[in-house]
Enzyme design. Sequence first.
Site, PDB file in Angstrom:
ATOM      1  CD1 TRP A  29      -3.058   1.285   1.122  1.00 41.70           C
ATOM      2  CD2 TRP A  29      -1.424   2.414   2.120  1.00 41.70           C
ATOM      3  NE1 TRP A  29      -3.559   2.501   1.484  1.00 41.70           N
ATOM      4  CE2 TRP A  29      -2.572   3.230   2.107  1.00 41.70           C
ATOM      5  CE3 TRP A  29      -0.254   2.939   2.695  1.00 41.70           C
ATOM      6  CZ2 TRP A  29      -2.597   4.508   2.647  1.00 41.70           C
ATOM      7  CZ3 TRP A  29      -0.267   4.213   3.231  1.00 41.70           C
ATOM      8  CH2 TRP A  29      -1.444   4.986   3.200  1.00 41.70           C
ATOM      9  CB  SER A  95       3.998  -3.555   2.759  1.00 36.09           C
ATOM     10  OG  SER A  95       3.514  -2.607   3.677  1.00 36.09           O
ATOM     11  CG  MET A  96      -2.289  -4.269   2.311  1.00 40.65           C
ATOM     12  SD  MET A  96      -3.339  -3.013   1.559  1.00 40.65           S
ATOM     13  CE  MET A  96      -4.931  -3.826   1.794  1.00 40.65           C
ATOM     14  CG  ASP A 224       9.608  -1.254   8.119  1.00 38.88           C
ATOM     15  OD1 ASP A 224       8.953  -0.207   8.177  1.00 38.88           O
ATOM     16  OD2 ASP A 224       9.289  -2.223   7.402  1.00 38.88           O
ATOM     17  CG  HIS A 253       7.827  -0.356   4.781  1.00 41.07           C
ATOM     18  ND1 HIS A 253       7.513  -1.505   5.469  1.00 41.07           N
ATOM     19  CD2 HIS A 253       6.798  -0.156   3.909  1.00 41.07           C
ATOM     20  CE1 HIS A 253       6.364  -1.985   5.052  1.00 41.07           C
ATOM     21  NE2 HIS A 253       5.911  -1.192   4.095  1.00 41.07           N
TER      22      HIS A 253
END
Length: 273
Positions: A29, A95-96, A224, A253
Amino acid sequence: MTLIKTRSGNELYVKDWGSGRPVIMMHGWPLTADTWDDFAMVAADNGLRAIAYDRRGFGRSEQPWDGYDYDTLADDLADVIEATGAADAALLGFSMGGGEVARYMSRHQGRNVSKAVLIASVVPFMLKTTDNPEGTPQSTFDEMADGMKTDRAHFFASFFKDFYGVGLLTSPVSDEIIQWSVNQAMMAGIKPTLACAEAFATTDFRGDLAHFRVPTLIIHGTGDKTVPIDASARAAAAGIANATLIEYDGAPHGLFASHKERLTADLLDFLTR
């Protein structure tokens, strides 16, 4: 490139490169499948079939009003697997996207999946609660939502600096990478952008961890700030059987850009065994 129709009737934009064992990639995202391009090209050159798609609401996929919960997103992944005929596939979630991997493993029993990779993933639970004290406070997510509602473009220009670990004296990525990321983020609708932010912030995947029954690689940066490692990768590694955790010291990240060569090497090593 192709468009596939999901069971809910919405079209998803899919890239399908190369041939061999399928590697299906879910982006973070608020980005698009384009963030996987560098690795997808290397994967296809090394005998793998690289499949990446824009999540509903993002990039070139349709922007329906609803369906941004992880059950529906996992169903979308199942539809991509079916439409592409992928079998013995590896699922890669950044991530997402890690949440889609986790929910697919439980909701669809890991069908047609032989390996899983979680990269800087939100799994198992991002929100700070009494039984998840290492999580992120709800106020942080509220501030993000307010920033996006007020001036989305301005919010993302700042957001991606933390995302990629840009500081006053150092920058692991170019200014152009930041702008490229903002451009991708602005392709999404405001509704899916906000709804998916709520989904990854509040969905509890701890119950999904037991459903990982395949070799699983977890990669996360210790620097991160977007998805801190203690409540994510370290907790996921503790809860997933047969998981291997690789920590990138100091990495932010967005390590697909900041640590591209190392990540590519680690992924190829795992996927081609």
